[in-house]
Scaffold this motif. Structure first.
Motif, PDB file in Angstrom:
ATOM      1  N   GLU A  13      99.927  46.634 -27.692  1.00 36.11           N
ATOM      2  CA  GLU A  13     100.011  46.737 -26.203  1.00 36.11           C
ATOM      3  C   GLU A  13      99.868  48.007 -25.699  1.00 36.11           C
ATOM      4  N   ALA A  14      98.653  48.366 -24.784  1.00 36.78           N
ATOM      5  CA  ALA A  14      98.572  49.610 -24.409  1.00 36.78           C
ATOM      6  C   ALA A  14      98.542  49.841 -22.955  1.00 36.78           C
ATOM      7  N   GLU A  15      98.669  50.776 -22.374  1.00 30.73           N
ATOM      8  CA  GLU A  15      98.678  51.233 -20.889  1.00 30.73           C
ATOM      9  C   GLU A  15      97.488  50.468 -20.420  1.00 30.73           C
ATOM     10  N   VAL A  16      97.405  50.104 -19.079  1.00 29.34           N
ATOM     11  CA  VAL A  16      96.285  49.640 -18.359  1.00 29.34           C
ATOM     12  C   VAL A  16      95.396  50.732 -18.008  1.00 29.34           C
ATOM     13  N   ALA A  21      89.615  56.894 -15.750  1.00 29.65           N
ATOM     14  CA  ALA A  21      90.069  57.174 -17.100  1.00 29.65           C
ATOM     15  C   ALA A  21      89.412  56.793 -18.100  1.00 29.65           C
ATOM     16  N   SER A  22      89.589  57.523 -19.429  1.00 28.61           N
ATOM     17  CA  SER A  22      88.758  57.034 -20.583  1.00 28.61           C
ATOM     18  C   SER A  22      89.422  55.948 -21.172  1.00 28.61           C
ATOM     19  N   ASP A  23      88.844  55.053 -21.589  1.00 29.05           N
ATOM     20  CA  ASP A  23      89.458  53.787 -22.254  1.00 29.05           C
ATOM     21  C   ASP A  23      89.828  54.303 -23.751  1.00 29.05           C
ATOM     22  N   LEU A  24      89.284  55.303 -24.352  1.00 24.28           N
ATOM     23  CA  LEU A  24      89.631  55.846 -25.802  1.00 24.28           C
ATOM     24  C   LEU A  24      91.001  56.459 -25.886  1.00 24.28           C
ATOM     25  N   GLU A  25      91.503  56.956 -24.583  1.00 24.63           N
ATOM     26  CA  GLU A  25      92.620  57.671 -24.173  1.00 24.63           C
ATOM     27  C   GLU A  25      93.722  56.922 -23.869  1.00 24.63           C
ATOM     28  N   ARG A  26      93.852  55.730 -23.834  1.00 28.84           N
ATOM     29  CA  ARG A  26      94.872  54.763 -23.436  1.00 28.84           C
ATOM     30  C   ARG A  26      95.896  54.789 -24.534  1.00 28.84           C
ATOM     31  N   ALA A  27      97.252  54.982 -24.202  1.00 28.04           N
ATOM     32  CA  ALA A  27      98.191  55.216 -25.229  1.00 28.04           C
ATOM     33  C   ALA A  27      98.907  53.878 -25.320  1.00 28.04           C
ATOM     34  N   LEU A  28      99.859  53.519 -26.365  1.00 31.68           N
ATOM     35  CA  LEU A  28     100.646  52.462 -26.316  1.00 31.68           C
ATOM     36  C   LEU A  28     101.789  52.583 -25.246  1.00 31.68           C
ATOM     37  N   VAL A  55      90.115  52.843 -38.962  1.00 32.67           N
ATOM     38  CA  VAL A  55      91.053  52.740 -37.665  1.00 32.67           C
ATOM     39  C   VAL A  55      89.911  53.103 -36.542  1.00 32.67           C
ATOM     40  N   SER A  56      90.118  52.468 -35.566  1.00 35.23           N
ATOM     41  CA  SER A  56      89.081  53.083 -34.384  1.00 35.23           C
ATOM     42  C   SER A  56      89.490  54.280 -33.967  1.00 35.23           C
ATOM     43  N   PRO A  57      88.619  55.008 -33.363  1.00 35.34           N
ATOM     44  CA  PRO A  57      88.886  56.517 -32.667  1.00 35.34           C
ATOM     45  C   PRO A  57      89.931  56.337 -31.603  1.00 35.34           C
ATOM     46  N   SER A  58      90.227  55.230 -30.912  1.00 36.39           N
ATOM     47  CA  SER A  58      91.197  55.283 -29.769  1.00 36.39           C
ATOM     48  C   SER A  58      92.354  55.550 -29.996  1.00 36.39           C
ATOM     49  N   VAL A  59      93.129  56.088 -29.090  1.00 36.39           N
ATOM     50  CA  VAL A  59      94.558  56.915 -29.145  1.00 36.39           C
ATOM     51  C   VAL A  59      95.406  55.603 -29.400  1.00 36.39           C
ATOM     52  N   ARG A  60      95.222  54.312 -28.719  1.00 35.94           N
ATOM     53  CA  ARG A  60      96.118  53.227 -28.986  1.00 35.94           C
ATOM     54  C   ARG A  60      96.003  52.676 -30.509  1.00 35.94           C
ATOM     55  N   THR A  61      94.670  52.793 -31.064  1.00 37.49           N
ATOM     56  CA  THR A  61      95.140  52.441 -32.551  1.00 37.49           C
ATOM     57  C   THR A  61      95.512  53.359 -33.320  1.00 37.49           C
ATOM     58  N   VAL A  99      90.321  45.530 -47.522  1.00 41.64           N
ATOM     59  CA  VAL A  99      90.055  46.267 -46.453  1.00 41.64           C
ATOM     60  C   VAL A  99      90.848  45.882 -44.963  1.00 41.64           C
ATOM     61  N   MET A 100      91.286  46.815 -44.582  1.00 42.71           N
ATOM     62  CA  MET A 100      92.064  46.639 -43.300  1.00 42.71           C
ATOM     63  C   MET A 100      91.465  47.391 -42.085  1.00 42.71           C
ATOM     64  N   LEU A 101      90.957  46.705 -41.262  1.00 41.34           N
ATOM     65  CA  LEU A 101      90.501  47.157 -39.989  1.00 41.34           C
ATOM     66  C   LEU A 101      91.459  47.098 -38.752  1.00 41.34           C
ATOM     67  N   VAL A 102      91.454  48.293 -38.040  1.00 42.51           N
ATOM     68  CA  VAL A 102      92.299  48.167 -37.053  1.00 42.51           C
ATOM     69  C   VAL A 102      91.684  48.561 -35.701  1.00 42.51           C
ATOM     70  N   GLY A 103      91.580  47.691 -34.814  1.00 42.02           N
ATOM     71  CA  GLY A 103      90.738  47.919 -33.767  1.00 42.02           C
ATOM     72  C   GLY A 103      90.944  46.661 -32.472  1.00 42.02           C
ATOM     73  N   HIS A 104      89.666  46.425 -32.015  1.00 43.99           N
ATOM     74  CA  HIS A 104      89.945  45.828 -30.530  1.00 43.99           C
ATOM     75  C   HIS A 104      88.939  44.577 -30.229  1.00 43.99           C
TER      76      HIS A 104
END
Length: 154
Positions: A13-16, A21-28, A55-61, A99-104
């Motif tokens: 679960e990540a911040e709204v 704001a940038s979607d990539l910068e959303r934190a948990l 892993v995706s380049p987003s902060v939350r992943t 292989v494990m993929l962490v994403g969206h």
């Protein structure tokens, strides 16, 4: 796809997303950190040793995978709203058995559906959950090996 074990981990679960704001910068969120820690504990116990992790380049992943460990690679093909075709190509060319993929969502649900033989479908994968698909000796499609939700892991 030549990968025998395909493990799909949706970020916790990540911040709204705030306007501008940038979607990539959303934190948990606090709950997201708890979910990631719970799921990482389960993965450490059951994940095959030689699993290649992207892993995706987003902060939350990156925050989600941090509870699992530091042996992973960031890959822009796993960013939010990416098309499925490059991921299918990546998996088809992978030399790794696991292989494990962490994403969206939506691509993670599309990939799960495709792997299970529903190429035009999409599965809704809960935040923080892991879907483990295993390729049978007879070949495609994958079979569902395990689904784990952080809410059910203590």
């Amino acid at each position: 796809m030549s990968v025998r074990n395909l493990i799909l981990w949706r970020h916790a679960e990540a911040e709204v997303l705030m306007h501008g704001a940038s979607d990539l910068e959303r934190a948990l969120t606090k709950k997201g950190h708890k979910q990631a820690k719970q799921m990482a504990g389960w993965l450490k116990k059951y994940l095959p040793r030689q699993t290649y992790v992207l892993v995706s380049p987003s902060v939350r992943t990156r925050e989600t995978i941090a509870y699992w460990g530091d042996d992973w690679q960031e890959d822009n093909r796993l960013a939010p709203e990416r098309p499925l075709a490059p991921l299918l190509q990546l998996l088809a060319q992978s030399p790794f058995e696991s292989v494990m993929l962490v994403g969206h969502q939506p691509w993670i649900g599309e990939l799960a559906a495709h792997g299970l033989g529903m190429p035009d479908g999409q599965i809704s994968i809960k935040k923080g959950a892991v879907w483990w698909l295993r390729l049978p000796k007879s070949g495609l499609p994958y079979k569902l090996y395990s689904v784990q939700s952080p809410d059910l892991i203590e």
